[in-house]
Design an enzyme around this catalytic site. Structure first.
Site, PDB file in Angstrom:
ATOM      1  N   ALA A  55       0.817  -1.214   0.000  1.00 48.09           N
ATOM      2  CA  ALA A  55       0.000   0.000   0.000  1.00 48.09           C
ATOM      3  C   ALA A  55       0.855   1.271   0.000  1.00 48.09           C
ATOM      4  O   ALA A  55       0.446   2.293  -0.537  1.00 48.09           O
ATOM      5  CB  ALA A  55      -0.955  -0.008   1.179  1.00 48.09           C
ATOM      6  N   THR A  56       2.040   1.205   0.587  1.00 54.57           N
ATOM      7  CA  THR A  56       2.913   2.388   0.564  1.00 54.57           C
ATOM      8  C   THR A  56       3.211   2.784  -0.881  1.00 54.57           C
ATOM      9  O   THR A  56       3.071   3.947  -1.259  1.00 54.57           O
ATOM     10  CB  THR A  56       4.231   2.098   1.318  1.00 54.57           C
ATOM     11  OG1 THR A  56       3.918   1.847   2.690  1.00 54.57           O
ATOM     12  CG2 THR A  56       5.204   3.262   1.221  1.00 54.57           C
TER      13      THR A  56
ATOM     14  N   ASN B 157      -5.467   3.145  10.835  1.00 56.25           N
ATOM     15  CA  ASN B 157      -4.626   2.041  11.298  1.00 56.25           C
ATOM     16  C   ASN B 157      -4.280   2.137  12.783  1.00 56.25           C
ATOM     17  O   ASN B 157      -3.870   1.151  13.375  1.00 56.25           O
ATOM     18  CB  ASN B 157      -3.352   1.961  10.461  1.00 56.25           C
ATOM     19  CG  ASN B 157      -2.660   3.296  10.317  1.00 56.25           C
ATOM     20  OD1 ASN B 157      -3.261   4.274   9.877  1.00 56.25           O
ATOM     21  ND2 ASN B 157      -1.409   3.350  10.706  1.00 56.25           N
TER      22      ASN B 157
ATOM     23  N   HIS C 283      -0.607  -8.102   3.339  1.00 61.31           N
ATOM     24  CA  HIS C 283      -0.162  -8.575   4.665  1.00 61.31           C
ATOM     25  C   HIS C 283      -1.066  -8.121   5.803  1.00 61.31           C
ATOM     26  O   HIS C 283      -0.913  -8.573   6.931  1.00 61.31           O
ATOM     27  CB  HIS C 283       1.302  -8.201   4.927  1.00 61.31           C
ATOM     28  CG  HIS C 283       1.566  -6.762   5.223  1.00 61.31           C
ATOM     29  ND1 HIS C 283       1.700  -6.297   6.502  1.00 61.31           N
ATOM     30  CD2 HIS C 283       1.727  -5.690   4.419  1.00 61.31           C
ATOM     31  CE1 HIS C 283       1.957  -4.985   6.470  1.00 61.31           C
ATOM     32  NE2 HIS C 283       1.977  -4.607   5.209  1.00 61.31           N
TER      33      HIS C 283
ATOM     34  N   CYS D  12       4.100   1.702  11.685  1.00 59.87           N
ATOM     35  CA  CYS D  12       4.481   2.015  10.310  1.00 59.87           C
ATOM     36  C   CYS D  12       5.600   3.010  10.220  1.00 59.87           C
ATOM     37  O   CYS D  12       6.078   3.344   9.152  1.00 59.87           O
ATOM     38  CB  CYS D  12       3.274   2.542   9.554  1.00 59.87           C
ATOM     39  SG  CYS D  12       1.972   1.325   9.519  1.00 59.87           S
TER      40      CYS D  12
HETATM   41  C1  LIG Z   1      -0.201  -0.767   6.590  1.00 59.19           C
HETATM   42  C2  LIG Z   1      -0.809   0.449   5.994  1.00 59.19           C
HETATM   43  C3  LIG Z   1      -0.223   1.100   4.895  1.00 59.19           C
HETATM   44  C4  LIG Z   1       1.099   0.645   4.305  1.00 59.19           C
HETATM   45  O1  LIG Z   1       0.958  -0.608   3.732  1.00 59.19           O
HETATM   46  P1  LIG Z   1       2.255  -1.494   3.308  1.00 59.19           P
HETATM   47  O2  LIG Z   1       1.677  -2.554   2.463  1.00 59.19           O
HETATM   48  O3  LIG Z   1       2.802  -1.988   4.611  1.00 59.19           O
HETATM   49  O4  LIG Z   1       3.187  -0.602   2.597  1.00 59.19           O
HETATM   50  C5  LIG Z   1      -0.860   2.196   4.369  1.00 59.19           C
HETATM   51  N1  LIG Z   1      -2.014   2.633   4.883  1.00 59.19           N
HETATM   52  C6  LIG Z   1      -2.617   2.049   5.930  1.00 59.19           C
HETATM   53  C7  LIG Z   1      -3.923   2.574   6.437  1.00 59.19           C
HETATM   54  C8  LIG Z   1      -2.035   0.936   6.522  1.00 59.19           C
HETATM   55  O5  LIG Z   1      -2.632   0.356   7.560  1.00 59.19           O
END
Ligand SMILES: *Cc1c(COP(=O)(O)O)cnc(C)c1O
Length: 373
Positions: A59-60, A139, A189, A315
């Protein structure tokens, strides 16, 4: 990771190891078919066109691609973006980056329970607002933002709507059509899938959203994201999402009951304990509390061998960021540093909740005695 996910992935590491973009041999074809099936599964889960799903490393990367890619694609005329103070660092830092390059960025505050009022968005609009970015679920405190109302507002004003749905995917029903979402980020994940694979939903029609890719190369993923596809990861992502959707309703009810039980037990045993975030509009598996009189790090270290829980965010890898989310709720610095987050999931049961509550209550009593003599 769910063992069933690993089982689904395993053959694509060893037996079917082909490159999904190898056009001619059978190994490539098998890998390509597996990716296509995974894309269909994931697209169906959010009511998207499979061609609008772009696989990424997480998601990053997805939110970086969406925010920077949109900004870099536009003209030099002034452009305005709206987001929220409690977003994930991947979103906030991407906006900071484009702001330094000339974008106008509004970061809206939230109320004391972490909720945004869609009227704040309406009030912040400018004639050249291009996109609104609001996460579906937070999160740190689990708060669910009113994405339906925000989507409707964006539809009416012809503005793009992006949602970081990383915490909502597989936990809540998501429909990019009815929610009027144009860009959506998710990650495997967070739903018992593998690390290192995510998605960006990017709409190609009504309206067509054009992004400049972050990575140049072979033109994979409709040119949005070059690089050899992570076939096992993508297969695992689809399997993880499929499994999450199967149990979504029952897991939500089960986790909410366990979460409420944990809160009740902690509140009974710890005078002064307070809930952070909205009591109702939040994820079933999230519990963020403030325990006045303790330092959260000391509590986590005291229990490190038996209970794993977190300070606000997992994070941020840099020196402890005193949670920007809790600060946005108006908590004082001592209260931010006295807050911890419990995450409940598939492996959580009643016995673990009771054990956790007892261990935390006892450790808090010890720490408070040390502090106050
Ligand atoms: C974990 C998370 C991310 C980042 O996701 P990754 O796959 O770890 O890079 C971004 N936004 C939210 C809301 C998250 O919980």
């Amino acid at each position: 990771m769910d063992p069933r996910v690993l089982e689904a992935m395993a053959p694509y590491f060893t037996q079917f190891f082909g490159n999904a973009d190898s056009k001619h041999h059978v190994f490539g074809r098998i890998a390509r078919q597996a990716v296509a099936a995974a894309r269909d599964t994931i697209a169906n889960a959010i009511h998207a066109d499979p061609g609008d799903i772009c696989f990424t490393s997480g998601a990053t990367e997805s939110v970086n691609l969406a925010i920077k890619g949109l900004f870099d694609c536009g003209s030099n005329s002034p452009r305005h973006f709206i987001t929220v103070a409690t977003e994930h660092p991947a979103v906030l830092d991407s906006f900071r980056r484009i702001e330094a390059a000339g974008a106008e960025v509004t970061r809206l505050p939230v109320d004391a329970r972490g909720l945004l009022d869609p009227q704040q968005i309406a009030d912040a609009l400018r004639p050249h607002t291009q996109m609104v970015s609001v996460m579906a679920a937070n999160n740190e405190i689990g708060v669910l933002q009113p994405v339906r109302e925000i989507g409707a507002l964006c539809r009416e004003r012809h503005i793009l709507f992006m949602s970081d749905a990383t915490q909502a995917l597989g936990q809540l029903p998501l429909d990019v059509q009815t929610l009027n979402i144009h860009l959506l980020a998710g990650s495997a994940h967070k739903i018992y899938g593998p690390k290192g694979v995510g998605l960006l939903y990017c709409r190609r029609r009504d309206p067509k959203v054009t992004l400049r890719p972050l990575l140049d190369g072979g033109g994979h993923e409709r040119g949005l994201r070059s690089g050899t596809l992570n076939v096992p990861g993508i297969v695992g992502f689809a399997k993880a999402l499929e499994l999450s959707l199967e149990v979504m309703a029952t897991e939500t009810a089960r986790l909410r009951a366990l979460r409420d039980e944990l809160f009740q037990l902690l509140a009974q045993g710890i005078p002064g304990l307070r809930l952070n975030g909205h009591p109702d509009h939040r994820l079933a598996g999230n519990l963020n509390v403030c325990i006045p009189g303790i330092v959260n790090e000391s509590l986590i270290i005291a229990l490190a061998e038996e209970v794993a829980f977190s300070i606000g965010s997992a994070c941020s890898t840099t020196a402890v960021d005193p949670s920007h989310v809790l600060r946005a709720l108006g908590l004082s610095s001592p209260d931010v540093n006295a807050s911890v987050r419990f995450g409940l999931g598939r492996a959580t049961n009643d016995a673990k909740v009771r054990h956790t509550a007892q261990a935390v209550i006892a450790a808090v009593a010890r720490l408070r005695r040390q502090t106050f003599g």
